[in-house]
Write a protein that holds these residues in place. Sequence first.
Motif, PDB file in Angstrom:
ATOM      1  N   LYS A   3       0.901  -1.221   0.006  1.00 46.70           N
ATOM      2  CA  LYS A   3       0.026   0.007   0.224  1.00 46.70           C
ATOM      3  C   LYS A   3       1.010   1.246  -0.079  1.00 46.70           C
ATOM      4  CE  LYS A   3      -3.698  -2.083   2.262  1.00 46.70           C
ATOM      5  NZ  LYS A   3      -4.565  -2.304   3.588  1.00 46.70           N
ATOM      6  N   GLN A   4       0.332   2.418  -0.616  1.00 43.87           N
ATOM      7  CA  GLN A   4       0.994   3.677  -0.642  1.00 43.87           C
ATOM      8  C   GLN A   4       0.845   4.250   0.475  1.00 43.87           C
ATOM      9  OE1 GLN A   4       0.071   5.651  -4.181  1.00 43.87           O
ATOM     10  NE2 GLN A   4       1.635   4.643  -5.248  1.00 43.87           N
ATOM     11  N   LYS A   5       1.678   5.136   1.113  1.00 45.85           N
ATOM     12  CA  LYS A   5       1.262   5.943   2.581  1.00 45.85           C
ATOM     13  C   LYS A   5       1.177   7.418   1.915  1.00 45.85           C
ATOM     14  CE  LYS A   5       4.395   6.033   5.481  1.00 45.85           C
ATOM     15  NZ  LYS A   5       5.311   5.928   6.702  1.00 45.85           N
ATOM     16  N   GLN A   6       0.325   7.989   2.412  1.00 44.51           N
ATOM     17  CA  GLN A   6       0.064   9.532   2.012  1.00 44.51           C
ATOM     18  C   GLN A   6       0.548  10.260   3.194  1.00 44.51           C
ATOM     19  OE1 GLN A   6      -1.245  10.585  -0.690  1.00 44.51           O
ATOM     20  NE2 GLN A   6      -1.551   8.459  -1.499  1.00 44.51           N
ATOM     21  N   THR A   8       1.455  14.544   4.340  1.00 41.45           N
ATOM     22  CA  THR A   8       1.021  15.668   4.312  1.00 41.45           C
ATOM     23  C   THR A   8       2.244  16.507   4.824  1.00 41.45           C
ATOM     24  OG1 THR A   8      -0.444  15.936   6.022  1.00 41.45           O
ATOM     25  CG2 THR A   8      -1.509  15.529   3.870  1.00 41.45           C
ATOM     26  N   GLN A  66       0.665  17.106  -0.500  1.00 44.82           N
ATOM     27  CA  GLN A  66       0.522  15.667  -0.084  1.00 44.82           C
ATOM     28  C   GLN A  66       1.477  14.834  -0.928  1.00 44.82           C
ATOM     29  OE1 GLN A  66      -3.187  14.066  -1.161  1.00 44.82           O
ATOM     30  NE2 GLN A  66      -3.130  12.721   0.276  1.00 44.82           N
ATOM     31  N   ALA A  68       2.712  10.982  -1.961  1.00 45.47           N
ATOM     32  CA  ALA A  68       2.429   9.439  -1.950  1.00 45.47           C
ATOM     33  C   ALA A  68       3.993   8.632  -1.604  1.00 45.47           C
ATOM     34  CB  ALA A  68       1.742   9.155  -3.127  1.00 45.47           C
ATOM     35  N   GLU A  69       4.155   7.776  -0.743  1.00 41.42           N
ATOM     36  CA  GLU A  69       5.099   7.243  -0.665  1.00 41.42           C
ATOM     37  C   GLU A  69       4.779   5.765  -1.043  1.00 41.42           C
ATOM     38  OE1 GLU A  69       8.362   8.273  -0.188  1.00 41.42           O
ATOM     39  OE2 GLU A  69       7.604  10.070  -0.122  1.00 41.42           O
ATOM     40  N   GLY A  70       5.658   5.129  -1.999  1.00 37.86           N
ATOM     41  CA  GLY A  70       5.264   3.800  -2.175  1.00 37.86           C
ATOM     42  C   GLY A  70       5.935   2.707  -0.886  1.00 37.86           C
ATOM     43  N   ARG A 138       4.002  12.309  -7.946  1.00 39.38           N
ATOM     44  CA  ARG A 138       3.425  11.793  -6.647  1.00 39.38           C
ATOM     45  C   ARG A 138       3.118  12.854  -5.784  1.00 39.38           C
ATOM     46  NH1 ARG A 138       5.445   5.666  -5.591  1.00 39.38           N
ATOM     47  NH2 ARG A 138       4.749   4.714  -7.691  1.00 39.38           N
ATOM     48  N   ARG A 139       3.617  14.110  -5.967  1.00 38.42           N
ATOM     49  CA  ARG A 139       3.634  15.079  -5.094  1.00 38.42           C
ATOM     50  C   ARG A 139       2.625  16.062  -5.567  1.00 38.42           C
ATOM     51  NH1 ARG A 139       9.933  15.215  -5.312  1.00 38.42           N
ATOM     52  NH2 ARG A 139      10.074  13.299  -3.822  1.00 38.42           N
TER      53      ARG A 139
END
Length: 155
Positions: A3-6, A8, A66, A68-70, A138-139
């Motif tokens: 899962k990707q982690k969001q 901020t 925001q 998104a880190e994989g 992703r940013r």
Amino acid sequence: MFKQKQITESGIVRYINGNRAAIEIVRPNSEECKSCGVCAGIENKPYLLEAEITPNIYVGQQVTVQVAEGSPYKSMIFLFVLPILNLLIGSLIGQKIHCIFPNSQDIRMVFCGFIFFIVTIIVVSIYDRKLRSRKSSRRAIISVDTQNSFNPIAR
């Protein structure tokens, strides 16, 4: 697991280049940084993120970004497991093929395993380059703080 982690972060727009903006992180999110460790020592150095801009963004404006880190597990599988797996598959294929080095099965196994290993490393490196070039997308800027912003043009 994959899962990707969001995450901020709040920051200030430092410069704008085309449709991209460099945003300096004001204070890193300490809860998210405990497990990450990428931006260690950020207290003394400016940490810049690049993100696509939204309309009416200017230099000096405070924004929330925001990111998104994989998951690192996917990269670990591609980097460690896949080349070794293909080395073994290449060795098994080399055992069955008799047109390359017909007198020695061991040399065929080593040769084919090595070729499969090298091809896998090349494919993984190409995939990594494409993933890195796509990572900046992703940013995204998700909100703009209009009360704490500084507009040098308006003054």
